[in-house]
Write a protein that holds these residues in place. Structure first.
Motif, PDB file in Angstrom:
ATOM      1  N   LEU A  42       0.832  -1.210   0.000  1.00 19.71           N
ATOM      2  CA  LEU A  42       0.000   0.000   0.000  1.00 19.71           C
ATOM      3  C   LEU A  42       0.864   1.257   0.000  1.00 19.71           C
ATOM      4  O   LEU A  42       0.650   2.178  -0.795  1.00 19.71           O
ATOM      5  CB  LEU A  42      -0.910  -0.018   1.230  1.00 19.71           C
ATOM      6  CG  LEU A  42      -1.792   1.205   1.443  1.00 19.71           C
ATOM      7  CD1 LEU A  42      -2.870   1.280   0.371  1.00 19.71           C
ATOM      8  CD2 LEU A  42      -2.429   1.164   2.835  1.00 19.71           C
ATOM      9  N   GLU A  46       0.969   3.944  -2.911  1.00 17.52           N
ATOM     10  CA  GLU A  46       0.178   5.158  -2.697  1.00 17.52           C
ATOM     11  C   GLU A  46       0.816   6.165  -1.754  1.00 17.52           C
ATOM     12  O   GLU A  46       0.284   7.264  -1.568  1.00 17.52           O
ATOM     13  CB  GLU A  46      -1.209   4.772  -2.167  1.00 17.52           C
ATOM     14  CG  GLU A  46      -1.980   3.847  -3.098  1.00 17.52           C
ATOM     15  CD  GLU A  46      -3.361   3.501  -2.555  1.00 17.52           C
ATOM     16  OE1 GLU A  46      -3.963   4.368  -1.898  1.00 17.52           O
ATOM     17  OE2 GLU A  46      -3.807   2.360  -2.784  1.00 17.52           O
ATOM     18  N   ALA A  50      -1.321   7.266   2.767  1.00 19.18           N
ATOM     19  CA  ALA A  50      -2.444   6.352   2.515  1.00 19.18           C
ATOM     20  C   ALA A  50      -2.564   5.271   3.579  1.00 19.18           C
ATOM     21  O   ALA A  50      -3.556   4.541   3.619  1.00 19.18           O
ATOM     22  CB  ALA A  50      -2.280   5.696   1.141  1.00 19.18           C
ATOM     23  N   ARG A  54      -7.843   0.956   8.137  1.00 21.65           N
ATOM     24  CA  ARG A  54      -8.930   0.760   7.180  1.00 21.65           C
ATOM     25  C   ARG A  54      -8.398   0.457   5.777  1.00 21.65           C
ATOM     26  O   ARG A  54      -8.916  -0.425   5.084  1.00 21.65           O
ATOM     27  CB  ARG A  54      -9.829   2.001   7.150  1.00 21.65           C
ATOM     28  CG  ARG A  54     -11.012   1.900   6.209  1.00 21.65           C
ATOM     29  CD  ARG A  54     -11.895   3.131   6.305  1.00 21.65           C
ATOM     30  NE  ARG A  54     -12.501   3.237   7.611  1.00 21.65           N
ATOM     31  CZ  ARG A  54     -13.622   2.601   7.960  1.00 21.65           C
ATOM     32  NH1 ARG A  54     -14.253   1.818   7.071  1.00 21.65           N
ATOM     33  NH2 ARG A  54     -14.130   2.744   9.149  1.00 21.65           N
ATOM     34  N   SER A  55      -7.358   1.187   5.360  1.00 15.97           N
ATOM     35  CA  SER A  55      -6.833   0.983   4.001  1.00 15.97           C
ATOM     36  C   SER A  55      -6.145  -0.374   3.873  1.00 15.97           C
ATOM     37  O   SER A  55      -6.216  -1.011   2.820  1.00 15.97           O
ATOM     38  CB  SER A  55      -5.866   2.108   3.636  1.00 15.97           C
ATOM     39  OG  SER A  55      -4.782   2.173   4.542  1.00 15.97           O
ATOM     40  N   SER A  58      -8.990  -2.878   3.647  1.00 18.68           N
ATOM     41  CA  SER A  58      -9.624  -2.787   2.334  1.00 18.68           C
ATOM     42  C   SER A  58      -8.793  -3.490   1.276  1.00 18.68           C
ATOM     43  O   SER A  58      -9.343  -4.170   0.393  1.00 18.68           O
ATOM     44  CB  SER A  58      -9.819  -1.317   1.956  1.00 18.68           C
ATOM     45  OG  SER A  58     -10.326  -1.190   0.658  1.00 18.68           O
ATOM     46  N   ARG A  59      -7.474  -3.332   1.366  1.00 16.49           N
ATOM     47  CA  ARG A  59      -6.592  -3.963   0.379  1.00 16.49           C
ATOM     48  C   ARG A  59      -6.696  -5.486   0.442  1.00 16.49           C
ATOM     49  O   ARG A  59      -6.552  -6.174  -0.574  1.00 16.49           O
ATOM     50  CB  ARG A  59      -5.148  -3.509   0.617  1.00 16.49           C
ATOM     51  CG  ARG A  59      -4.200  -3.846  -0.517  1.00 16.49           C
ATOM     52  CD  ARG A  59      -2.829  -3.224  -0.314  1.00 16.49           C
ATOM     53  NE  ARG A  59      -1.991  -3.382  -1.480  1.00 16.49           N
ATOM     54  CZ  ARG A  59      -1.924  -2.560  -2.513  1.00 16.49           C
ATOM     55  NH1 ARG A  59      -2.673  -1.474  -2.521  1.00 16.49           N
ATOM     56  NH2 ARG A  59      -1.136  -2.792  -3.543  1.00 16.49           N
TER      57      ARG A  59
END
Length: 254
Positions: A42, A46, A50, A54-55, A58-59
């Motif tokens: 990630l 990004e 980022a 949560r990210s 999500s990934r």
């Protein structure tokens, strides 16, 4: 008190760092290793901004709360990411030589420069007070080896290595920053000078800044217009090694 300062959170982070990363997280079927790999991917794709629980979730296609089952907080995630980056260093047979201390430290510098260029986020995320995971500790063990037995005290060995790593990290950070600026502006270094030089020649009075103008011209010519790169890195490393060599000579003479 921050998570980094919280003794309980620090203990949890250390336990996580030194524990099994093949352990599954809740009912996700995913391992701690899966979450660390996702977090690194990630940030690589990004940027540091980022990164969040949560990210990461999500990934991986899981609920955000699953990420909290993987680590007690963001500081723990960062520690895991940093330690995982260090795991890629010095594959078997590539450890810094302990036969020639100067060559060994040169190998250390080059390996760390390559690491920081591969992981531009590493310098930003590495805390000043690192919790020292297993891969970072193994890295440290291998990088101290060239200095063992050369005549320095243990404290001097530690400080010599620390200064080399500080120099290397900063050099790589500047190289990464220059590369990012080239990408964002669309200008390579030569094109940047084409735009900047006419303005600088108009506004900078060489009578007021004689040393700066003279040295800047010589530096620009020597580097052929490039900013931070191989020549600047090599100069810094060699001068630092010269200083360590002078200290070794003094210790042996004493």
């Amino acid at each position: 008190m921050t998570a980094q300062q919280d003794p309980v959170r620090l203990e949890q982070t250390l336990t996580l760092l030194w524990g099994s990363h093949s352990r599954t997280v809740g009912r996700t079927g995913l391992t701690i290793n899966d979450f660390v790999v996702a977090a690194i991917a990630l940030v690589q794709a990004e940027g540091v901004q980022a990164l969040s629980m949560r990210s990461i979730a999500s990934r991986l296609g899981v609920r955000p709360m699953a990420a909290y089952g993987f680590a007690p907080g963001k500081s723990a995630i960062l520690a895991l990411m940093v330690d995982r980056a260090y795991a890629a260093m010095y594959p078997a047979g590539t450890e810094p030589t302990a036969v020639d201390w100067r060559l060994g430290l040169r190998q250390v510098a080059e390996a760390n420069r390559a690491l920081h260029k591969a992981y531009p986020w590493l310098a930003e995320l590495q805390p000043a007070r690192s919790p020292m995971g297993p891969h970072e500790l193994l890295k440290h063990e291998r990088e101290l080896a060239p200095l063992d037995g050369v005549g320095l005290s243990d404290f001097e060995m530690d400080q010599a290595l620390a200064q080399l790593l500080n120099l290397t990290t900063q050099a790589a950070r500047l190289e990464n920053q220059a590369a990012a600026e080239r990408a964002s502006t669309g200008l390579d270094d030569a094109e940047w000078w084409v735009q900047a030089m006419p303005v600088l020649e108009r506004v900078v009075d060489p009578q007021r800044f004689p040393l700066t103008v003279r040295v800047a011209r010589a530096t620009t010519e020597t580097r052929e217009g490039t900013f931070w790169g191989e020549s600047a890195f090599n100069f810094g490393v060699e001068r630092l090694l010269d200083g360590i060599e002078a200290l070794i000579i003094r210790r042996r003479a004493g």
